[in-house]
Design a protein around this motif. Sequence first.
Motif, PDB file in Angstrom:
ATOM      1  N   LEU A   3       4.884  22.632  -2.020  1.00  0.00           N
ATOM      2  CA  LEU A   3       6.038  21.809  -1.672  1.00  0.00           C
ATOM      3  C   LEU A   3       6.067  21.597  -0.169  1.00  0.00           C
ATOM      4  O   LEU A   3       5.739  22.488   0.594  1.00  0.00           O
ATOM      5  N   ASN A   4       6.475  20.402   0.240  1.00  0.00           N
ATOM      6  CA  ASN A   4       6.562  20.092   1.655  1.00  0.00           C
ATOM      7  C   ASN A   4       7.906  19.432   1.912  1.00  0.00           C
ATOM      8  O   ASN A   4       8.129  18.296   1.494  1.00  0.00           O
ATOM      9  N   ASN A   5       8.799  20.130   2.571  1.00  0.00           N
ATOM     10  CA  ASN A   5      10.119  19.599   2.887  1.00  0.00           C
ATOM     11  C   ASN A   5      10.263  19.257   4.360  1.00  0.00           C
ATOM     12  O   ASN A   5      11.370  19.208   4.881  1.00  0.00           O
ATOM     13  N   THR A   6       9.126  19.014   5.023  1.00  0.00           N
ATOM     14  CA  THR A   6       9.161  18.633   6.427  1.00  0.00           C
ATOM     15  C   THR A   6       9.810  17.265   6.563  1.00  0.00           C
ATOM     16  O   THR A   6       9.379  16.312   5.902  1.00  0.00           O
ATOM     17  N   PRO A   7      10.835  17.123   7.396  1.00  0.00           N
ATOM     18  CA  PRO A   7      11.418  15.792   7.594  1.00  0.00           C
ATOM     19  C   PRO A   7      10.381  14.839   8.186  1.00  0.00           C
ATOM     20  O   PRO A   7       9.618  15.211   9.079  1.00  0.00           O
ATOM     21  N   MET A   8      10.328  13.642   7.644  1.00  0.00           N
ATOM     22  CA  MET A   8       9.369  12.655   8.135  1.00  0.00           C
ATOM     23  C   MET A   8       9.815  11.268   7.729  1.00  0.00           C
ATOM     24  O   MET A   8      10.652  11.103   6.851  1.00  0.00           O
ATOM     25  N   LEU A   9       9.251  10.286   8.374  1.00  0.00           N
ATOM     26  CA  LEU A   9       9.420   8.889   8.016  1.00  0.00           C
ATOM     27  C   LEU A   9       8.012   8.336   7.886  1.00  0.00           C
ATOM     28  O   LEU A   9       7.231   8.375   8.840  1.00  0.00           O
ATOM     29  N   VAL A  10       7.668   7.849   6.687  1.00  0.00           N
ATOM     30  CA  VAL A  10       6.308   7.415   6.416  1.00  0.00           C
ATOM     31  C   VAL A  10       6.319   5.977   5.907  1.00  0.00           C
ATOM     32  O   VAL A  10       6.959   5.691   4.897  1.00  0.00           O
ATOM     33  N   PRO A  11       5.620   5.053   6.580  1.00  0.00           N
ATOM     34  CA  PRO A  11       5.505   3.703   6.022  1.00  0.00           C
ATOM     35  C   PRO A  11       4.765   3.759   4.694  1.00  0.00           C
ATOM     36  O   PRO A  11       3.856   4.567   4.518  1.00  0.00           O
ATOM     37  N   HIS A  12       5.169   2.909   3.769  1.00  0.00           N
ATOM     38  CA  HIS A  12       4.560   2.874   2.440  1.00  0.00           C
ATOM     39  C   HIS A  12       4.179   1.423   2.146  1.00  0.00           C
ATOM     40  O   HIS A  12       5.050   0.575   1.961  1.00  0.00           O
ATOM     41  N   LEU A  13       2.890   1.148   2.130  1.00  0.00           N
ATOM     42  CA  LEU A  13       2.384  -0.207   1.965  1.00  0.00           C
ATOM     43  C   LEU A  13       2.031  -0.486   0.511  1.00  0.00           C
ATOM     44  O   LEU A  13       1.446   0.357  -0.166  1.00  0.00           O
ATOM     45  N   VAL A  14       2.367  -1.683   0.054  1.00  0.00           N
ATOM     46  CA  VAL A  14       1.955  -2.150  -1.271  1.00  0.00           C
ATOM     47  C   VAL A  14       0.874  -3.194  -1.042  1.00  0.00           C
ATOM     48  O   VAL A  14       1.047  -4.116  -0.237  1.00  0.00           O
ATOM     49  N   VAL A  15      -0.248  -3.039  -1.736  1.00  0.00           N
ATOM     50  CA  VAL A  15      -1.384  -3.933  -1.559  1.00  0.00           C
ATOM     51  C   VAL A  15      -1.932  -4.361  -2.918  1.00  0.00           C
ATOM     52  O   VAL A  15      -1.656  -3.734  -3.937  1.00  0.00           O
ATOM     53  N   GLY A  16      -2.709  -5.423  -2.908  1.00  0.00           N
ATOM     54  CA  GLY A  16      -3.301  -5.922  -4.142  1.00  0.00           C
ATOM     55  C   GLY A  16      -4.496  -5.115  -4.615  1.00  0.00           C
ATOM     56  O   GLY A  16      -4.828  -5.139  -5.791  1.00  0.00           O
ATOM     57  N   ASP A  17      -5.148  -4.393  -3.733  1.00  0.00           N
ATOM     58  CA  ASP A  17      -6.323  -3.588  -4.077  1.00  0.00           C
ATOM     59  C   ASP A  17      -6.342  -2.366  -3.164  1.00  0.00           C
ATOM     60  O   ASP A  17      -6.943  -2.389  -2.089  1.00  0.00           O
ATOM     61  N   ALA A  18      -5.668  -1.303  -3.591  1.00  0.00           N
ATOM     62  CA  ALA A  18      -5.492  -0.126  -2.735  1.00  0.00           C
ATOM     63  C   ALA A  18      -6.816   0.558  -2.397  1.00  0.00           C
ATOM     64  O   ALA A  18      -6.983   1.057  -1.286  1.00  0.00           O
ATOM     65  N   ALA A  19      -7.766   0.580  -3.329  1.00  0.00           N
ATOM     66  CA  ALA A  19      -9.063   1.203  -3.030  1.00  0.00           C
ATOM     67  C   ALA A  19      -9.757   0.450  -1.905  1.00  0.00           C
ATOM     68  O   ALA A  19     -10.275   1.061  -0.959  1.00  0.00           O
ATOM     69  N   ALA A  20      -9.750  -0.884  -1.967  1.00  0.00           N
ATOM     70  CA  ALA A  20     -10.345  -1.691  -0.897  1.00  0.00           C
ATOM     71  C   ALA A  20      -9.562  -1.519   0.398  1.00  0.00           C
ATOM     72  O   ALA A  20     -10.155  -1.494   1.487  1.00  0.00           O
ATOM     73  N   ALA A  21      -8.243  -1.396   0.307  1.00  0.00           N
ATOM     74  CA  ALA A  21      -7.412  -1.214   1.507  1.00  0.00           C
ATOM     75  C   ALA A  21      -7.754   0.098   2.204  1.00  0.00           C
ATOM     76  O   ALA A  21      -7.859   0.141   3.428  1.00  0.00           O
ATOM     77  N   LEU A  22      -7.916   1.172   1.441  1.00  0.00           N
ATOM     78  CA  LEU A  22      -8.291   2.459   2.047  1.00  0.00           C
ATOM     79  C   LEU A  22      -9.601   2.324   2.809  1.00  0.00           C
ATOM     80  O   LEU A  22      -9.735   2.837   3.926  1.00  0.00           O
ATOM     81  N   ASP A  23     -10.563   1.639   2.213  1.00  0.00           N
ATOM     82  CA  ASP A  23     -11.854   1.437   2.886  1.00  0.00           C
ATOM     83  C   ASP A  23     -11.681   0.599   4.149  1.00  0.00           C
ATOM     84  O   ASP A  23     -12.252   0.911   5.195  1.00  0.00           O
ATOM     85  N   PHE A  24     -10.894  -0.486   4.050  1.00  0.00           N
ATOM     86  CA  PHE A  24     -10.661  -1.337   5.214  1.00  0.00           C
ATOM     87  C   PHE A  24      -9.987  -0.553   6.335  1.00  0.00           C
ATOM     88  O   PHE A  24     -10.403  -0.636   7.496  1.00  0.00           O
ATOM     89  N   TYR A  25      -8.931   0.196   6.034  1.00  0.00           N
ATOM     90  CA  TYR A  25      -8.192   0.925   7.067  1.00  0.00           C
ATOM     91  C   TYR A  25      -9.067   1.986   7.737  1.00  0.00           C
ATOM     92  O   TYR A  25      -8.910   2.259   8.923  1.00  0.00           O
ATOM     93  N   ALA A  26      -9.994   2.561   6.990  1.00  0.00           N
ATOM     94  CA  ALA A  26     -10.932   3.516   7.591  1.00  0.00           C
ATOM     95  C   ALA A  26     -11.837   2.792   8.597  1.00  0.00           C
ATOM     96  O   ALA A  26     -12.040   3.278   9.714  1.00  0.00           O
ATOM     97  N   ARG A  27     -12.366   1.628   8.208  1.00  0.00           N
ATOM     98  CA  ARG A  27     -13.244   0.863   9.110  1.00  0.00           C
ATOM     99  C   ARG A  27     -12.475   0.294  10.294  1.00  0.00           C
ATOM    100  O   ARG A  27     -12.944   0.322  11.429  1.00  0.00           O
ATOM    101  N   ALA A  28     -11.294  -0.272  10.036  1.00  0.00           N
ATOM    102  CA  ALA A  28     -10.554  -1.000  11.074  1.00  0.00           C
ATOM    103  C   ALA A  28      -9.822  -0.085  12.040  1.00  0.00           C
ATOM    104  O   ALA A  28      -9.784  -0.359  13.243  1.00  0.00           O
ATOM    105  N   PHE A  29      -9.197   0.977  11.518  1.00  0.00           N
ATOM    106  CA  PHE A  29      -8.310   1.803  12.343  1.00  0.00           C
ATOM    107  C   PHE A  29      -8.690   3.279  12.365  1.00  0.00           C
ATOM    108  O   PHE A  29      -7.948   4.092  12.888  1.00  0.00           O
ATOM    109  N   GLY A  30      -9.826   3.620  11.779  1.00  0.00           N
ATOM    110  CA  GLY A  30     -10.241   5.022  11.762  1.00  0.00           C
ATOM    111  C   GLY A  30      -9.380   5.886  10.861  1.00  0.00           C
ATOM    112  O   GLY A  30      -9.269   7.093  11.072  1.00  0.00           O
TER     113      GLY A  30
END
Length: 150
Positions: A3-30
């Motif tokens: 369990l993790n109850n650390t206070p945080m604010l996390v953006p949550h993106l909705v995409v058409g192809d999450a697997a491709a998005a993960l790959d893109f974000y790794a290439r584009a933004f590390g």
Amino acid sequence: MALNNTPMLVPHLVVGDAAAALDFYARAFGAEEMVRLPGPDGKLMHACMRVNGSMVFLNDDFPEYNDGVSSTPAALGGTPVTLHLHGADVDGRFQRALDAGAVVVNPLEDQFWGDRYGVVRDPFGHHWALAESVREVDVTEIAAQMSSAE
């Protein structure tokens, strides 16, 4: 899973192809992938990555869980949200995003508020601002510049 109850604010993106998005974000933004949870049909119900030291959640579009409405930027006609990445070597980071497939929304330029700043749109419709502080500017100078622009 712990369990993790650390206070945080996390953006949550909705995409058409999450697997491709993960790959893109790794290439584009590390981005560093932390979690990938596929549903029975293979679409990602949840994923978590770390970008620039911060967590970002994302998932595939599931209109069936959103009153039958798609919530990707393309379905909504764009995005009202920009994710801001601040740090060193903005020129290199901006070019890396372009090389990965992002397109320029606002070119990278030195701004009156002291940052070198530009905005790209990723292939999934989300906007990412990239910035690096290049000079110190007093807030009164910034306010004066904003007033004169009106």
